[in-house]
Structures are given as structure tokens and as C-alpha cells.
Motif scaffolding. Sequence first.
Motif, short mmCIF file in Angstrom:
data_model
loop_
_atom_site.label_atom_id
_atom_site.label_comp_id
_atom_site.label_asym_id
_atom_site.label_seq_id
_atom_site.Cartn_x
_atom_site.Cartn_y
_atom_site.Cartn_z
N ILE A 31 1.91 -9.09 7.65
CA ILE A 31 0.76 -9.21 6.75
C ILE A 31 1.18 -10.11 5.59
O ILE A 31 1.58 -9.63 4.53
N GLU A 32 1.07 -11.41 5.78
CA GLU A 32 1.59 -12.35 4.78
C GLU A 32 0.85 -12.23 3.46
O GLU A 32 1.46 -12.29 2.38
N ALA A 37 0.94 -10.59 -2.27
CA ALA A 37 0.40 -9.75 -3.34
C ALA A 37 1.48 -8.83 -3.90
O ALA A 37 1.56 -8.61 -5.11
N LEU A 38 2.31 -8.30 -3.00
CA LEU A 38 3.40 -7.42 -3.43
C LEU A 38 4.41 -8.20 -4.26
O LEU A 38 4.88 -7.71 -5.30
N ARG A 44 3.68 -9.61 -12.56
CA ARG A 44 2.79 -8.68 -13.26
C ARG A 44 3.59 -7.68 -14.08
O ARG A 44 3.27 -7.38 -15.24
N GLY A 45 4.65 -7.13 -13.48
CA GLY A 45 5.48 -6.17 -14.21
C GLY A 45 6.13 -6.79 -15.42
O GLY A 45 6.22 -6.18 -16.49
N LEU A 112 5.95 2.33 1.64
CA LEU A 112 6.94 3.00 0.80
C LEU A 112 6.96 2.42 -0.61
O LEU A 112 7.01 3.17 -1.60
N LEU A 113 6.91 1.09 -0.72
CA LEU A 113 6.95 0.47 -2.04
C LEU A 113 5.70 0.77 -2.85
O LEU A 113 5.78 1.04 -4.06
N THR A 114 4.53 0.75 -2.20
CA THR A 114 3.28 1.01 -2.91
C THR A 114 3.20 2.46 -3.39
O THR A 114 2.90 2.72 -4.56
#
Length: 512
Positions: A31-32, A37-38, A44-45, A112-114
Motif C-alpha cells: 500500500i504505497e 502517509a505514514l 508532522r511530529g 502496529l505503528l498506527t
Amino acid sequence: MTMAALVVAELLLVILTYQVMASIECRQTEIEAACRALRSMTARGLAVMTVMALYFWLRPAAYRALADRAIAAPGHQVWMLFHLTGLVLIFLPLPLFGTAEISRAFTPTLVLLTSGGLLTALGAVFWVTPLAAWRDWMRNDSYLLPLALFIGFLVPDLADLMRPLWEWSTLSSLTFFLVFLVLTLTGFDVGVHPPTYEIGVEGFWVQIASQCSGVEGIALITIFMGFYAALMRPDLRQKRFWLILVPLAVLASWLFNILRIAILIIIGVRVSPEHALNGFHSYAGWLMFTALALLIVLIAHRAQWLHRSPLPQHSATTLRQDTLAAKIVPFIVMMLSGVFVSAFWPDPAAGYPVRALLMALALLVFLPAIRALWSRPSLESLAVGLAVGVLWIVTAPSQELPATDAPSLFWITTRLLGTILLVPLIEELFFRGYLLRRLHRDTLVWTILAVAISSLLFGLMHDRFLAGTLAGVAFGLLYLRRAETSDAIAAHIVANATIALAALLTAKWALI
């Protein structure tokens, strides 16, 4: 402040882990779009952290009000478990899939990351103080902070909205020409293809597309300057600020971007094309533009001609004696130095002298506070350190430790200085002096949790996770014996000195 600093350190650790140690290649994922987005969460952080830092720096009264509420009504300890569970989920893909295969197992990694990121964020917020206290505090402050954080989160999207500016032919042509001029003045034989804005040196070609236009930097500058103007509006001379300083800041950002593109091409020619495009280009730009934005805000805050009332005189003495800052800030500097070196060196180990310099400067700033924390270490700490060092050496995988040609004497000196003195001081001040001490309670369950959590996070800092975690347990138990950070520091110094001696004698630098 402590929770904010802890979150900053954790975010930097995540950046180092997933953009340096185990970089996810989006083109290899299922899912490119989701992957990209990830990856934007890094920018963003960074923007959210910068906005939060500016807010608390410029509104000390609001910070004190929040701190008072947190002291009077601290959050339930269950939120700490939420926060730490989220951290575990964030780092779980590494042992599950390995650094080499993590891009091919992206879907479970994304889940897991989300989920880990949501748990970590919620746990951090409500660990500080309950929802009711947050609501009352934000209402009294006109909900300015959540609005600002939301805008900071949208910085990459706002940058995308500004990209049509790149279609202005005069701007794009001038940027292209100035990059050519900078490279020519530095002595390179430069090739160009103006219709497509392609520029190349010695076979390394890049296209100065909209992503390279510098709109991200202009967006950062605009947002941070606007945020500063909103916070300082009663005292700020708004016409001078918007008509003089902001245009100069935008111009500085544009010129800075020209320099960034030239450096990217030079890295591609002289260092590594892959590193220039996948390392430096990926996230160094955001770090550089954020640093520039903060510098401009600092200049604005110190410029008397922009303010109606006299500026207060700031003293660095109080900060240098702040033991809490001494435990956290050097660790953040160490993590940031890792990100910086990874952006400019294809082999981050080669840039270690720069890391050592930055770590040494951070410790020198807080030397008065560190002296106040220091006491004479026990003999047991020396014995524990020797045992940890010997076990680290004898359990090292021999196949991963080939003997190599010795690096330069300067590199060896700085590496030994960092390994033996700087890293033990910084890591023990943070992991035992701050984190373990904050988690510890006078019950057996909380003692076990405090040692386990601080040791697991300590283990994540090392290539050999299990060995690093066990070393963290040893240092943690040693700290609890007398509640003295100096015992853990001394043990860590002895352990690293033992390992460094073995590396020096065998030329197996992978040991350290």
C-alpha cells in the motif's frame, strides 16, 4: 515539561529506528499511498513538537498553570501503561519481521505503528493530568494550544497547497539558475537541461521538481511566524513584523533551499547517489527548515525594534543548574545528532566525531547540574560494570565482527571518548536518573515494571537488543540499591571502557 521532553526523545528514537536502522521503502510495500502517509508523520511530529515548544516558551504563565494542575491532579498510572504499551507496539515490527523484510510486511507493520502511535499519544496526554483538568486549562487559554498543534500537524498538507507557486516560471527559472551558479562557483562542471529543470554533475542528475521547490520551508516559516505573531500580538509591532521580517524570512528560506539542493547534488557526486536521494533528501530538509524557522523566531524575539516594551534579560545560569533538564536535554541532543549524521553520511559511523562534539557541548552546558548529581560511586558499581563489559564481549556474534583496517587516529580518539565517557553519562542520566526514577514506586510490582520498561527502551538503543536490555537491568538494579545515578554511570563507564579496550586490541570496531 518532563512529559514533553520524554515524547521528544521517544519520537527521535522512532525516527532513528525507522528511517535509519530499518528504513521502509514505500515502493516495495503493498500500500504505497498508506506508506507515504505514514512517512509524513515524521514531518508532522517534528512540526507539532516545534509548535508545542514555542508555545510553552512564549507563554510561561500558561505552562505554569498546566504544571500546577498536573501536580494537583496527576493522571492515573494506568495511562502510563497505555503509553508504554503503545511504545512496545511501535517497535514490535523489528523483532517480528527484521530490518530487511519490514517493507514486505508493511500491512501488519502499519497496523502496529498506527495503533501504537494512538496508544502512546493518548497515554502521554492523560498521564499528565485527567481530561477534565485539560479541558479547564484549555478553556482558560482560549483553546490556543490544540488549535496550534492541529495546524502544525497539517504543515505537510499546507505545503502541498502552496506547490502551485512553483508554476510561476520566473521563480522556478531563477531557482534553477542559482543552483547552477552555486555549483559552478564551487568548481564543478555542471550540465543542465532547462526545459525539464534537470541539472547534473559527473553523471549524477536530479530534476528540480515541485518537491524541491522549497515550499515546505516557506510553509514552515509562514506557520511558525504566524504562530509567534499570534502569541505575542499585544507587544509585537505587527506592521514591522509582517512587512519587513516575514518577507525577509521567506527570502531566507528560499535561498536556504537553493543551498540545500546544491548540497544534495554534491553529496550525490562525492558521497553516494543513493544516500543523497533516499537519506539526505528524505528527511534532512525538514530538520534544516525547522532549525531555520526556529532561528528566525529567536531573532524576532530578541529584536527590540519589533516590540513595544523592553525585552526581559534572560540568564542561562538557572537552566545550567536545572537537574531535570540535565537528565533529558543531552539525551535529546544525542538522538538529534544521530538523525543529523545519518542525513549527511552514508555510513553514520563515519560521522561519529560530529556526534561526539554535539554530545560534549550538551554535557558542558549542564555541567553545574551534573556536578550536583554526582557522588562517589560504590565499589560494587565497578564490579558490575566489569562483568557487563566482559559478558558483552564474550557473547558477541563472531561472524558479525570481522577485523578491519584501523580508522584514523582522530576517529578512534573521538569514538573512545564518546563510548567511554559521553554516552554512559547521557544514557544513565536519562534512563536511570530520569526514566527509572520517575516510574519507580515503593511496591514490588512497580519496581519490576520500572526496571523492565527502562531496560527495554535502553535495549532498543543497541543493535544487540537482548544484551542491551540485560545490561540495562544490571544498571537499573545498581541504581535502586542506593538511588544514586553515579553508581549506574560508573558501571556503564567501566563496561564501555572494557569493551572499547577489546575493540582497540582486536580492531573489531563493531563491538562498540
